[in-house]
Design a protein around this motif. Structure first.
Motif, PDB file in Angstrom:
ATOM      1  N   ASP A 149       0.853  -1.188   0.000  1.00 59.93           N
ATOM      2  CA  ASP A 149       0.000   0.000   0.000  1.00 59.93           C
ATOM      3  C   ASP A 149       0.886   1.235   0.000  1.00 59.93           C
ATOM      4  N   PRO A 150       0.836   2.085  -1.043  1.00 61.22           N
ATOM      5  CA  PRO A 150       1.719   3.257  -1.105  1.00 61.22           C
ATOM      6  C   PRO A 150       1.536   4.219   0.063  1.00 61.22           C
ATOM      7  N   ARG A 151       0.376   4.198   0.714  1.00 60.34           N
ATOM      8  CA  ARG A 151       0.134   5.132   1.811  1.00 60.34           C
ATOM      9  C   ARG A 151       1.085   4.907   2.975  1.00 60.34           C
ATOM     10  N   LEU A 152       1.672   3.712   3.077  1.00 57.26           N
ATOM     11  CA  LEU A 152       2.649   3.455   4.128  1.00 57.26           C
ATOM     12  C   LEU A 152       3.855   4.378   3.994  1.00 57.26           C
ATOM     13  N   ASP A 153       4.229   4.699   2.750  1.00 63.45           N
ATOM     14  CA  ASP A 153       5.306   5.671   2.515  1.00 63.45           C
ATOM     15  C   ASP A 153       4.793   7.098   2.581  1.00 63.45           C
ATOM     16  N   PHE A 154       3.636   7.347   1.991  1.00 63.65           N
ATOM     17  CA  PHE A 154       3.125   8.711   1.903  1.00 63.65           C
ATOM     18  C   PHE A 154       2.886   9.299   3.290  1.00 63.65           C
ATOM     19  N   ASP A 155       2.383   8.493   4.204  1.00 62.21           N
ATOM     20  CA  ASP A 155       2.110   8.990   5.555  1.00 62.21           C
ATOM     21  C   ASP A 155       3.403   9.378   6.262  1.00 62.21           C
ATOM     22  N   VAL A 156       4.446   8.561   6.099  1.00 61.18           N
ATOM     23  CA  VAL A 156       5.734   8.876   6.736  1.00 61.18           C
ATOM     24  C   VAL A 156       6.353  10.119   6.100  1.00 61.18           C
ATOM     25  N   LEU A 157       6.205  10.257   4.797  1.00 62.21           N
ATOM     26  CA  LEU A 157       6.757  11.418   4.095  1.00 62.21           C
ATOM     27  C   LEU A 157       5.955  12.686   4.341  1.00 62.21           C
ATOM     28  N   GLY A 158       4.716  12.518   4.844  1.00 64.20           N
ATOM     29  CA  GLY A 158       3.854  13.679   5.059  1.00 64.20           C
ATOM     30  C   GLY A 158       3.261  14.213   3.776  1.00 64.20           C
ATOM     31  N   ILE A 159       2.984  13.316   2.818  1.00 69.65           N
ATOM     32  CA  ILE A 159       2.420  13.715   1.519  1.00 69.65           C
ATOM     33  C   ILE A 159       0.963  13.277   1.454  1.00 69.65           C
ATOM     34  N   GLU A 160       0.083  14.187   1.097  1.00 69.06           N
ATOM     35  CA  GLU A 160      -1.324  13.875   0.890  1.00 69.06           C
ATOM     36  C   GLU A 160      -1.613  13.908  -0.606  1.00 69.06           C
ATOM     37  N   MET A 161      -2.059  12.780  -1.145  1.00 62.99           N
ATOM     38  CA  MET A 161      -2.323  12.657  -2.581  1.00 62.99           C
ATOM     39  C   MET A 161      -3.811  12.839  -2.870  1.00 62.99           C
ATOM     40  N   VAL A 162      -4.100  13.604  -3.907  1.00 62.10           N
ATOM     41  CA  VAL A 162      -5.492  13.768  -4.328  1.00 62.10           C
ATOM     42  C   VAL A 162      -5.979  12.496  -5.008  1.00 62.10           C
ATOM     43  N   GLU A 163      -5.171  11.959  -5.957  1.00 60.00           N
ATOM     44  CA  GLU A 163      -5.535  10.722  -6.621  1.00 60.00           C
ATOM     45  C   GLU A 163      -5.095   9.530  -5.780  1.00 60.00           C
ATOM     46  N   GLU A 164      -5.719   8.407  -6.032  1.00 62.04           N
ATOM     47  CA  GLU A 164      -5.437   7.210  -5.249  1.00 62.04           C
ATOM     48  C   GLU A 164      -4.368   6.370  -5.939  1.00 62.04           C
ATOM     49  N   TYR A 165      -3.271   6.131  -5.247  1.00 61.78           N
ATOM     50  CA  TYR A 165      -2.241   5.213  -5.724  1.00 61.78           C
ATOM     51  C   TYR A 165      -2.594   3.811  -5.236  1.00 61.78           C
ATOM     52  N   ARG A 166      -2.460   2.831  -6.127  1.00 60.04           N
ATOM     53  CA  ARG A 166      -2.905   1.476  -5.798  1.00 60.04           C
ATOM     54  C   ARG A 166      -1.797   0.549  -5.338  1.00 60.04           C
ATOM     55  N   SER A 167      -0.599   0.720  -5.876  1.00 59.55           N
ATOM     56  CA  SER A 167       0.438  -0.261  -5.591  1.00 59.55           C
ATOM     57  C   SER A 167       1.798   0.414  -5.523  1.00 59.55           C
ATOM     58  N   ALA A 168       2.687  -0.179  -4.709  1.00 58.02           N
ATOM     59  CA  ALA A 168       4.057   0.312  -4.599  1.00 58.02           C
ATOM     60  C   ALA A 168       5.012  -0.871  -4.537  1.00 58.02           C
ATOM     61  N   SER A 169       6.139  -0.743  -5.225  1.00 56.22           N
ATOM     62  CA  SER A 169       7.205  -1.747  -5.158  1.00 56.22           C
ATOM     63  C   SER A 169       8.519  -1.012  -4.935  1.00 56.22           C
ATOM     64  N   VAL A 170       9.285  -1.471  -3.942  1.00 56.97           N
ATOM     65  CA  VAL A 170      10.536  -0.801  -3.564  1.00 56.97           C
ATOM     66  C   VAL A 170      11.646  -1.845  -3.519  1.00 56.97           C
ATOM     67  N   VAL A 171      12.782  -1.547  -4.149  1.00 54.10           N
ATOM     68  CA  VAL A 171      13.936  -2.450  -4.131  1.00 54.10           C
ATOM     69  C   VAL A 171      15.134  -1.700  -3.589  1.00 54.10           C
ATOM     70  N   PRO A 172      15.987  -2.365  -2.789  1.00 55.60           N
ATOM     71  CA  PRO A 172      17.166  -1.685  -2.236  1.00 55.60           C
ATOM     72  C   PRO A 172      18.237  -1.514  -3.297  1.00 55.60           C
ATOM     73  N   LEU A 173      19.057  -0.488  -3.132  1.00 51.60           N
ATOM     74  CA  LEU A 173      20.209  -0.249  -3.996  1.00 51.60           C
ATOM     75  C   LEU A 173      21.450  -0.588  -3.183  1.00 51.60           C
ATOM     76  N   ILE A 174      22.101  -1.674  -3.553  1.00 48.11           N
ATOM     77  CA  ILE A 174      23.227  -2.187  -2.765  1.00 48.11           C
ATOM     78  C   ILE A 174      24.425  -2.385  -3.685  1.00 48.11           C
ATOM     79  N   ARG A 175      25.583  -1.935  -3.173  1.00 46.55           N
ATOM     80  CA  ARG A 175      26.820  -2.193  -3.912  1.00 46.55           C
ATOM     81  C   ARG A 175      27.922  -2.534  -2.911  1.00 46.55           C
ATOM     82  N   ASP A 176      28.547  -3.680  -3.142  1.00 49.63           N
ATOM     83  CA  ASP A 176      29.619  -4.145  -2.252  1.00 49.63           C
ATOM     84  C   ASP A 176      29.161  -4.147  -0.800  1.00 49.63           C
ATOM     85  N   GLU A 177      27.985  -4.713  -0.560  1.00 46.87           N
ATOM     86  CA  GLU A 177      27.409  -4.853   0.783  1.00 46.87           C
ATOM     87  C   GLU A 177      27.052  -3.527   1.428  1.00 46.87           C
TER      88      GLU A 177
END
Length: 813
Positions: free
Chosen positions: A563-591
């Motif tokens: 649920d994208p709102r898990l990020d939006f609430d922490v960021l303090g962003i209120e969206m007018v349109e409804e976001y349905r899905s979020a996918s997040v991947v870590p950026l890792i280099r040499d551990e």
């Protein structure tokens, strides 16, 4: 021979039908009255019963022809040769009517066919009677009888086939191919002559023995019939098997060709539209059947040689380099060599090899010019080029129909054969009507939204298969492009802009955000964002472990379809349109965790496995590029920063000086360069140590930064020297320098409990007054600074300041 009906009757067909019906009815009526007026011949009745009840019940379909062969024609010819025209017309009419009424598939034209047969028998019998006399009163030898029968068969066939053929042509508005007409004439004329010959032999047998001798011919004809039927059935089965195998081979080649074209973003419908254009032009130019078949195959296979061209060249979005274009040109030769091994029974190879030749001789591979280019290749070049212009390709957008026509017309006499172009444009409307009738419309490649929707499904299974091939090659090209571009960029902003835009080609998103780990805290910051609402994300921070992104960074593990709102609430962003899905991947280099890449979508309920796989692949590429970019930024910053004080260094000072020069020249303004030197810095190092001296320099740099305006620059130039660039006029520079110097003299520097009063000697020089170059101004400011230092030393030696003699305080010069 009789023919079935078709729909969509034309006015001419109706007129012909009415005419034949009227004439046929009249012929049958006249013949019926004539038969009724004379005593009934029992022998004729018996012949008629055998014909209607037995002989007419069997027929043979001519393989691949719109007609049938019946043995009843032999007995109709016997009737004419023995009893004349009128009884034979009655027999033919009744026999045809019964046959047609029993044939349920052709009931619509029953009576038309009846009247055609009646009229054909009436006319042919009348002509033969006129030439050879009445059959009842003639005495004929075998040669005369054969001649009479041959004329009868020929006239009957010409009348029957001619009327039926004209009717079919009027109704369907098409002309039967010449080859088909010749084949049909050979088949049917030979069978009619065979029927006439059999009729002669039976009539001769009746003359020599008795009437009832004809009965023994029935089983003989039946045996011949079944023998012939078995042979025809075998031929038809063999032909059908050959056609099926040829169709199978063609479909296999077609599937291969379309799969290859899918690499080049060529649609399946494009091939079939080109076939329609090419075959239509071929018929206009009177090409042979073999050349037409070669064009059909050539439209399908002309790009098969692209198997030898790398995908990154085929799908390159920009123009090809000279070397890349040379590699692309190989596909014509390779395609021809591949097809030479197949051994097509028609000339496909010249079509494929020469479809990129130009009329002016500047094409490839052989540089043929004008009529040296095979006509089939010239036709395919125009057809393929015109249709390709109206489709989106990687390297350009589709043209409109009018733009494509103008482009073809402009290429006439240069790229294209002007004669072919003229014929093509003159008949373009006809070709397009045929395309519409076959529903082979121009169909653009599906957009990302159409492709994915909510479930990413398409409805056409065939199109879906080839779209998967396209997607696979699009994926390879996109990943290659991302790797190639971001691998050569050290600017983090440019790096993100490239991979976010290219990522959108293969993975749907509404907003893409790059979060980077801050070096001075556990938070991650939205450093860059693209897509809708991008500005609302930039600069926002998420604590480690908070929201989706914070959890991903803390645990080094991706999270998908959240649920994208898990990020939006922490960021303090209120969206007018409804976001349905979020996918997040870590950026890792040499551990080392650099941050995270997040995709937010307002159209997808979830990302499918392929999209997530691609997202993680891009994240791996991006991790290396981002690490390089961050390292470059740090290196660049350190190269322009003094490591001890954190102030800009001498190199940064020179860069800023050049910028101020440009600004001052553009606006006819000036600025001041101020040279500053700590008074007594050597004494601090000697009495308190170098660590105290370093701390003094750091405190001095911080104090100078606070005293300067945000538009000014303070740098550590060398040792205990500082240089500032102040955006002030020349007449205000000295006053501003005095105020800064006074504040510095009053400041208390502290080190290990000691208070040190250290001032700065300062001198300034103004741009355009004391000099225009960096070295000129710096030298002038340095002279002014040393003059100020000598003056301050003189004043200090006369001072009775009590702080100067305190044991724990120092006034150093």
């Amino acid at each position: 021979m009789t023919y079935g009906d078709t729909d969509n009757e034309t006015i001419r067909a109706k007129a012909l039908s009415i005419l034949i019906t009227v004439l046929g009815v009249l012929a049958f009526a006249v013949s019926s009255l004539s038969v009724a007026a004379e005593p009934l011949d029992i022998h004729w009745v018996l012949l008629s019963l055998v014909t209607i009840l037995l002989v007419s019940r069997v027929d043979i379909g001519i393989p691949k022809r719109a007609g049938i062969i019946t043995t009843s024609e032999t007995f109709l010819f016997i009737s004419i040769l023995l009893y004349g025209t009128y009884p034979s017309v009655v027999l033919a009419g009744v026999d045809a009517a019964i046959c047609k009424l029993l044939d349920r598939g052709k009931n619509k034209l029953v009576w038309f066919n009846v009247w055609v047969v009646s009229l054909a028998i009436f006319i042919s019998g009348s002509v033969v009677t006129f030439v050879f006399g009445d059959a009842k009163f003639s005495t004929r030898d075998l040669p005369t009888l054969l001649l009479e029968a041959a004329m009868l068969a020929l006239l009957y066939y010409l009348l029957n086939a001619g009327i039926s053929g004209a009717f079919r042509r009027f109704r369907s508005e098409v002309v039967v191919a010449a080859a088909d007409s010749r084949d049909s004439f050979l088949w049917t004329s030979l069978t009619h002559l065979g029927s006439a010959t059999a009729a002669c032999l039976i009539v001769r047998l009746i003359d020599l023995i008795s009437f009832y001798s004809f009965i023994i011919t029935v089983p003989i004809l039946t045996i011949i019939y079944f023998t012939y039927k078995v042979y025809v059935d075998k031929v038809e089965a063999s032909n059908r098997h050959a056609e099926q195998m040829a169709d199978l081979h063609l479909k296999t080649i077609e599937a291969l060709a379309i799969a290859i074209d899918a690499k080049d973003e060529v649609t399946h419908d494009h091939v079939h539209r080109v076939q329609i254009y090419a075959t239509g032009l071929a018929k206009l130019f009177g090409l042979t059947d073999g050349e037409i078949e070669a064009l059909k195959a050539g439209a399908l296979l002309h790009d098969i040689g692209k198997l030898a061209v790398p995908d990154y060249i085929l799908n390159k979005p920009g123009p090809l380099t000279t070397a890349e274009f040379e590699r692309m040109k190989v596909h014509t030769v390779v395609g021809a060599e591949i097809l030479e091994r197949v051994g097509f029974p028609y000339p496909v190879v010249p079509v494929v090899r020469h479809h990129h030749e130009r009329w002016d001789g500047r094409g490839y591979p052989d540089g043929l010019k004008g009529d040296q280019i095979p006509i089939t290749a010239r036709i395919l070049t125009v057809s393929d080029s015109f249709d390709a212009m109206q489709e989106d390709r990687q390297y350009r957008k589709a043209m409109t129909r009018e733009e494509a026509i103008q482009e073809v017309r402009a290429g006439s006499g240069k790229v294209f054969d002007p004669t072919v172009v003229g014929a093509f444009l003159d008949h373009l409307g006809e070709f397009e009507a045929q395309i519409r009738s076959q529903r082979v419309e121009v169909r653009m490649l599906p957009t990302r939204d159409e492709e994915d929707g909510e479930g990413g499904e398409t409805t056409d299974t065939g199109s879906k298969v080839f779209e998967r091939i396209r997607s696979a090659h699009r994926e390879v090209i996109t990943l290659y492009d991302i790797a190639q571009t971001i691998g050569t960029s050290l600017d983090l902003r440019d790096t993100f802009a490239v991979f976010s835009s290219r990522l959108e080609d293969i993975v749907n998103y509404t907003t893409c955000v790059l979060y980077l780990q801050r070096p001075d805290s556990t938070e991650v910051e939205a450093a860059h964002a693209s897509g809708r609402n991008a500005e609302r994300f930039k600069g926002r921070r998420i604590a480690s472990g908070a929201g989706i992104t914070g959890w991903v960074v803390a645990n080094r593990h991706p999270m998908h379809n959240c649920d994208p709102r898990l990020d939006f609430d922490v960021l303090g962003i209120e969206m007018v349109e409804e976001y349905r899905s979020a996918s997040v991947v870590p950026l890792i280099r040499d551990e080392e965790v650099l941050g995270a890449l997040a995709l937010y979508s307002d159209s997808l309920n979830c990302y499918d496995s392929d999209q997530l796989r691609l997202l993680e692949a891009v994240a791996k590429l991006a991790s290396d590029a981002i690490a390089n970019a961050v390292h470059h930024e740090m290196t660049e910053v350190s190269a322009l920063t003094d490591l001890l004080t954190g102030l800009p260094n001498a190199r940064a000072l020179r860069y800023r000086f050049e910028e101020e020069c440009d600004r001052a020249i553009r606006h006819k303004d000036t600025f001041a360069v101020v040279m500053m030197d700590l008074d007594g810095f050597k004494s601090v190092n000697d009495r308190l140590g170098h660590q105290a001296g370093d701390d003094l320099l750091r405190q001095g740099g911080e104090l100078l930064t606070r005293l300067m305006r945000s538009s000014d620059l303070v740098s550590r130039y060398a040792g205990d020297e500082f240089v500032a660039i102040l955006q002030v006029p020349a007449d205000e520079a000295s006053e501003l320098v005095s105020r800064i110097q006074s504040a510095l003299d009053k400041h208390e520097y502290r080190y290990n409990g000691s208070v040190i009063y250290v001032g700065m000697s300062m001198g300034s020089a103004s741009f355009g007054v004391e000099g225009d170059s960096f070295d000129e101004l710096l030298l002038a400011a340095d002279r002014a600074m040393y003059a100020n230092k000598l003056k301050r030393k003189s004043l200090l030696s006369e001072s009775t300041d009590p702080k100067a003699s305190s044991l724990d305080q120092y006034r150093l010069m």
